[in-house]
Motif scaffolding. Structure first.
Motif, PDB file in Angstrom:
ATOM      1  N   CYS A   1       0.805  -1.214   0.000  1.00 35.74           N
ATOM      2  CA  CYS A   1       0.000   0.000   0.000  1.00 35.74           C
ATOM      3  C   CYS A   1       0.840   1.267   0.000  1.00 35.74           C
ATOM      4  O   CYS A   1       0.318   2.332  -0.295  1.00 35.74           O
ATOM      5  CB  CYS A   1      -0.954  -0.009   1.184  1.00 35.74           C
TER       6      CYS A   1
ATOM      7  N   LYS B   1       1.215  -1.967   5.413  1.00 35.19           N
ATOM      8  CA  LYS B   1       0.111  -2.865   5.715  1.00 35.19           C
ATOM      9  C   LYS B   1      -1.185  -2.061   5.771  1.00 35.19           C
ATOM     10  O   LYS B   1      -1.206  -0.932   6.238  1.00 35.19           O
ATOM     11  CB  LYS B   1       0.322  -3.561   7.055  1.00 35.19           C
ATOM     12  N   CYS B   2      -2.251  -2.685   5.314  1.00 35.54           N
ATOM     13  CA  CYS B   2      -3.563  -2.053   5.378  1.00 35.54           C
ATOM     14  C   CYS B   2      -4.154  -2.280   6.763  1.00 35.54           C
ATOM     15  O   CYS B   2      -4.203  -3.415   7.243  1.00 35.54           O
ATOM     16  CB  CYS B   2      -4.483  -2.645   4.322  1.00 35.54           C
TER      17      CYS B   2
ATOM     18  N   SER C   1     -10.175  -6.072   2.229  1.00 33.99           N
ATOM     19  CA  SER C   1      -8.957  -5.531   2.818  1.00 33.99           C
ATOM     20  C   SER C   1      -9.149  -5.364   4.324  1.00 33.99           C
ATOM     21  O   SER C   1     -10.252  -5.070   4.774  1.00 33.99           O
ATOM     22  CB  SER C   1      -8.628  -4.180   2.179  1.00 33.99           C
TER      23      SER C   1
ATOM     24  N   CYS D   1      -5.706  -0.777  -0.266  1.00 36.15           N
ATOM     25  CA  CYS D   1      -6.388  -0.858   1.036  1.00 36.15           C
ATOM     26  C   CYS D   1      -7.892  -0.618   0.941  1.00 36.15           C
ATOM     27  O   CYS D   1      -8.622  -0.943   1.868  1.00 36.15           O
ATOM     28  CB  CYS D   1      -5.770   0.137   2.012  1.00 36.15           C
ATOM     29  N   ARG D   2      -8.361  -0.062  -0.136  1.00 36.28           N
ATOM     30  CA  ARG D   2      -9.787   0.239  -0.267  1.00 36.28           C
ATOM     31  C   ARG D   2     -10.558  -0.845  -1.021  1.00 36.28           C
ATOM     32  O   ARG D   2     -11.751  -0.726  -1.231  1.00 36.28           O
ATOM     33  CB  ARG D   2      -9.955   1.591  -0.947  1.00 36.28           C
TER      34      ARG D   2
ATOM     35  N   PRO E   1      -8.876   0.611   5.480  1.00 35.22           N
ATOM     36  CA  PRO E   1      -8.646   1.572   4.409  1.00 35.22           C
ATOM     37  C   PRO E   1      -7.368   2.397   4.552  1.00 35.22           C
ATOM     38  O   PRO E   1      -7.029   3.159   3.662  1.00 35.22           O
ATOM     39  CB  PRO E   1      -9.870   2.483   4.499  1.00 35.22           C
ATOM     40  N   ASP E   2      -6.652   2.256   5.661  1.00 33.65           N
ATOM     41  CA  ASP E   2      -5.472   3.082   5.907  1.00 33.65           C
ATOM     42  C   ASP E   2      -4.197   2.261   5.742  1.00 33.65           C
ATOM     43  O   ASP E   2      -4.183   1.068   6.010  1.00 33.65           O
ATOM     44  CB  ASP E   2      -5.532   3.666   7.318  1.00 33.65           C
ATOM     45  N   CYS E   3      -3.118   2.929   5.325  1.00 35.08           N
ATOM     46  CA  CYS E   3      -1.841   2.254   5.096  1.00 35.08           C
ATOM     47  C   CYS E   3      -0.839   2.681   6.166  1.00 35.08           C
ATOM     48  O   CYS E   3      -0.516   3.858   6.290  1.00 35.08           O
ATOM     49  CB  CYS E   3      -1.306   2.608   3.706  1.00 35.08           C
TER      50      CYS E   3
ATOM     51  N   ASN F   1      -7.108  -0.543   9.901  1.00 31.44           N
ATOM     52  CA  ASN F   1      -8.208   0.353  10.205  1.00 31.44           C
ATOM     53  C   ASN F   1      -7.827   1.103  11.478  1.00 31.44           C
ATOM     54  O   ASN F   1      -7.858   0.529  12.570  1.00 31.44           O
ATOM     55  CB  ASN F   1      -9.506  -0.438  10.410  1.00 31.44           C
TER      56      ASN F   1
ATOM     57  N   PRO G   1      -1.764   2.955  -2.807  1.00 31.37           N
ATOM     58  CA  PRO G   1      -2.666   3.162  -1.670  1.00 31.37           C
ATOM     59  C   PRO G   1      -4.092   2.660  -1.893  1.00 31.37           C
ATOM     60  O   PRO G   1      -4.809   2.371  -0.945  1.00 31.37           O
ATOM     61  CB  PRO G   1      -2.661   4.670  -1.446  1.00 31.37           C
TER      62      PRO G   1
END
Length: 138
Positions: free
Chosen positions: A57, A78-79, A69, A64-65, A72-74, A81, A61
């Protein structure tokens, strides 16, 4: 000459390893050989290509979405939350203490927090306290 002997021994070992040790095939194997056509191995240049590296990611990026997954954040390739991850609570790298959990991006103690008693978003009624993760324990 010595290399030829070693090659012969390895070839014999591989041939023995590939042979079926049972003298008679089972009933299932006989039925399958009559019904299924023999497997033909087809190779192509496309299939012989080396697989690409994993898409991380930090370079992509949007990975992650994608559905399925972890979040949604990297953070650190690594993805995640960040609203519920204890290691990245609220932002990347912010760790919650051992006794705390991450609720809505904030580290809270579920044993004593009135708004997150026993777990995230489990609020106690007005006038009651959160003790040992339960509302109005006493």
């Amino acid at each position: 000459m010595k290399a030829l002997k070693i090659f012969t021994v390895i070839a014999l070992f591989m041939a023995l390893a590939n042979t079926n040790l049972s003298a008679t095939p089972s009933q299932d194997e006989e039925d399958r050989s009559q019904v299924e056509p023999p497997f033909v191995r087809i190779t192509s240049r496309f299939l012989a290509q080396k697989p690409r590296g994993a898409r991380t990611c930090n370079k992509y990026p949007r990975v992650c979405r994608v559905a399925g997954s972890p979040g949604p954040d990297c953070c650190k390739k690594k993805c995640v939350n960040v609203t519920v991850d204890r290691v990245n609570c609220g932002k990347c790298g912010r760790k919650c203490k051992h006794s705390e959990i991450c609720c809505k991006g904030k580290c809270v103690n579920p044993m004593s927090n009135k708004w997150h008693c026993g777990g995230c978003n489990n609020g106690c009624d007005k006038g009651s306290k959160c003790l040992y993760g339960m509302c109005s324990y006493a």
